[in-house]
Every structure is written in C-alpha cells, then in structure tokens.
Motif scaffolding. Structure first.
Motif, mmCIF file in Angstrom:
data_model
loop_
_atom_site.group_PDB
_atom_site.id
_atom_site.type_symbol
_atom_site.label_atom_id
_atom_site.label_comp_id
_atom_site.label_asym_id
_atom_site.label_seq_id
_atom_site.Cartn_x
_atom_site.Cartn_y
_atom_site.Cartn_z
ATOM 1 N N ASN A 220 0.846 -1.190 0.000
ATOM 2 C CA ASN A 220 0.000 0.000 0.000
ATOM 3 C C ASN A 220 0.884 1.244 0.000
ATOM 4 N N LEU A 221 0.825 2.015 -1.063
ATOM 5 C CA LEU A 221 1.705 3.178 -1.207
ATOM 6 C C LEU A 221 1.428 4.229 -0.143
ATOM 7 N N ASP A 222 0.165 4.432 0.209
ATOM 8 C CA ASP A 222 -0.169 5.455 1.206
ATOM 9 C C ASP A 222 0.460 5.145 2.558
ATOM 10 N N ARG A 223 0.469 3.868 2.937
ATOM 11 C CA ARG A 223 1.089 3.489 4.212
ATOM 12 C C ARG A 223 2.608 3.632 4.142
ATOM 13 N N PHE A 224 3.169 3.312 2.984
ATOM 14 C CA PHE A 224 4.614 3.507 2.801
ATOM 15 C C PHE A 224 4.967 4.990 2.931
ATOM 16 N N VAL A 225 4.162 5.848 2.318
ATOM 17 C CA VAL A 225 4.397 7.294 2.396
ATOM 18 C C VAL A 225 4.280 7.763 3.839
ATOM 19 N N PHE A 226 3.318 7.224 4.573
ATOM 20 C CA PHE A 226 3.161 7.602 5.981
ATOM 21 C C PHE A 226 4.413 7.251 6.788
ATOM 22 N N ILE A 227 4.935 6.036 6.612
ATOM 23 C CA ILE A 227 6.153 5.623 7.323
ATOM 24 C C ILE A 227 7.325 6.512 6.914
ATOM 25 N N PHE A 228 7.429 6.794 5.611
ATOM 26 C CA PHE A 228 8.493 7.672 5.109
ATOM 27 C C PHE A 228 8.414 9.051 5.746
ATOM 28 N N LEU A 229 7.212 9.592 5.872
ATOM 29 C CA LEU A 229 7.047 10.925 6.445
ATOM 30 C C LEU A 229 7.383 10.937 7.930
ATOM 31 N N VAL A 230 7.026 9.879 8.649
ATOM 32 C CA VAL A 230 7.379 9.791 10.073
ATOM 33 C C VAL A 230 8.899 9.832 10.232
ATOM 34 N N ILE A 231 9.608 9.028 9.426
ATOM 35 C CA ILE A 231 11.070 9.001 9.485
ATOM 36 C C ILE A 231 11.646 10.371 9.116
#
Length: 298
Positions: A220-231
């Motif tokens: 899921n790209l949206d969840r990947f983007v969320f993790i990326f933004l947290v980092i």
C-alpha cells in the motif's frame, strides 16, 4: 475486442497538429522556451562559476525549457491522448510541471539578483531582468491553468503531490547552501539526515503520477508514504536541533555580513530551510494520516 477498439480509436487521434502552437497555451510555451534559452545564454556568457547558486540557476534555465519543449511536442502530436489513456493524468502532470517550474524560476531570479546584481554590475542586472521575465511567463501558465481554466489536479497539481514537490525543492535549496560542515561530525550527521529522504521523494512523485505502476505495487503506497514521512520528520527534528547548535555556537554573525558574500548568512539559510521543510513534512504527515483514516471534509 473492446479494449483493442479503444486503443485503435486512441491511436487514430494521435495526429500532428501544429495549430496547437497558435493557441494561448502554445504561445505561453514558446515564450517560456525563448525566455529560458535567452536567460541561459546570457548567464553562460557572464562566465563560469564554482558557486552552487550559479550552477542551480543554469540547471533551472536548461531543465525548465527542455520539459516545456517535451510537453509541447507531445501535445503537438496528440500523444497526450495515449498517455492519458494508459499511464497518467496528463492535465495534472502539465499543471504540476508549470507549478514546479514557476517555483524554480522564481527562486532562481531572487537568488541570482542577490548574488550577482549590484550597483556596478550592469550585465548582472540584465540577466536578472530576463530571469524575472522567465519566471513571469511560467507564473502566467499557472494562473491560466488554476484560475482561468480552473483545472483540478489529481496528484501533482493537487495538495498531496505539491507538498512533495515543495519538500524536494526546499531540500535542493538546503543542499546548494551547505557549507562549513566538513570538520564537524554533528553537522555531517545533519547532512545525512537531509540526504536520506531526498531520493525517495521523486520516486513517490513518479509512482503516483504513473497510475498503472501504482496499481502494480505489492504494498500500500499510502502506508509507505506515511512511514516515510514519520522518518523524515524525526530526521528533520534532529537536524533542526543540531545544525543551529553546532554551526552557530561560538560563531556569531560578523559585523560586516552582506547577504551576497557572507558565509554565515548562507549557513543561516540552511537552518531556515531546515525549519521550513520540518513544517512541510509535519503538515504532510498530518494530512496523509487523515487520508489513511478516511477523514472527509464536509
């Protein structure tokens, strides 16, 4: 047969249409290419420079007209119909590119005026004037697309995509402003913090633009983007704390510190853009989280 028929019908529409150059959009594209090329030539004749701001200006005046020319050729041959059918929202892409080019050319015009225009620098003023004219014609396209034609973007020209474009742009401004960090391990760690999110941003942008590629991802790209933004937020919080402490401790602003020649002022710009990107990443994280939770605005 239905799909094959749609493909044949789409291919039949891809014909050479030079009349597109005579439209308002085509005229703006020709003006953008002309102004960018003239500004690039004027800037090149001024003489080479090892200054990163000069290199960034030359890159912008080369990259923006090349992208405009590619878009113009695709629309002239009606290939955008095929691209729209198979892989991307063409209207969103072109509006997003116009917004990105406006951001780049406006920032270049301001930085070039700051570093190379002075009371005795007539040639520098000539290049600066053309740089602002170049920024103006790109701004006119954005005004035309967003306010006159009222185009609505699906990603790049909408908030989610333009957040990423802004984050990548501010990251570029940080990188071209970096100086005075090589002998300080804490500042080198800050550079690493800036570098980790940067290459991932264009990958996220490209994946969202190419609709077919997005649907083929095994996650899921949206969840990947969320993790990326947290980092990214964590990394920028670290840099926002460490850079001012280790760069400006025992390093006050010199009494004679003109913006054009003062290293301290450029180092301060790194700190300023760090806080700007921290705000952008934080807001992007909040809106991404709301999107994942299916938050709907009434």
């Amino acid at each position: 047969m239905g799909l094959i028929g749609d493909i044949k019908d789409t291919m039949s529409k891809a014909v050479f249409t030079p009349s597109s150059l005579l439209s308002g959009r085509g005229g703006l594209h020709m003006a953008q290419i002309l102004m960018s090329v003239v500004t690039f030539i004027l800037g090149a004749f001024r003489g080479g420079s090892s200054h990163t701001y000069w290199n960034y200006a030359m890159f912008t005046w080369a990259f923006c007209p090349i992208m405009t020319l590619v878009i113009t050729i695709i629309e002239m041959f009606k290939l955008d119909i095929i691209l729209n059918m198979f892989c991307m929202d063409w209207s969103d892409f072109t509006t997003g590119m116009a917004m990105s080019s406006t951001l780049m050319t406006v920032s270049v015009a301001i930085t070039y005026a700051n570093f190379y225009a002075c009371l005795k620098c007539l040639y520098g003023w000539i290049v600066t004037i053309f740089a602002f004219l170049c920024a103006l014609v790109y701004t006119l396209e954005v005004v035309k697309d967003k306010f006159l034609d009222k185009k609505k973007g699906s990603y790049l020209a909408a908030a989610p995509g333009f957040w990423k474009v802004m984050e990548a742009f501010v990251s570029c401004m940080i990188f071209i402003s970096l100086t005075g960090y090589r002998d300080k391990p804490a500042l080198i760690l800050c550079v690493v913090a800036y570098a980790i999110p940067f290459p991932i941003l264009p990958l996220i942008i490209a994946t969202n633009i190419l609709k077919k590629l997005k649907t083929c991802l095994p996650f899921n790209l949206d969840r990947f983007v969320f993790i990326f933004l947290v980092i990214s937020v964590v990394l920028y919080i670290f840099a926002a704390i460490m850079w001012p402490i280790f760069m400006f401790r025992n390093n006050p602003r010199p009494s004679d510190c003109p913006p054009s020649f003062c290293i301290w002022a450029i180092q301060f710009m790194v700190a300023f853009f760090t806080y700007v990107n921290l705000i952008l990443f934080t807001l992007d994280l909040i809106f991404t989280l709301l999107g994942i939770l299916d938050f709907k605005r009434t």
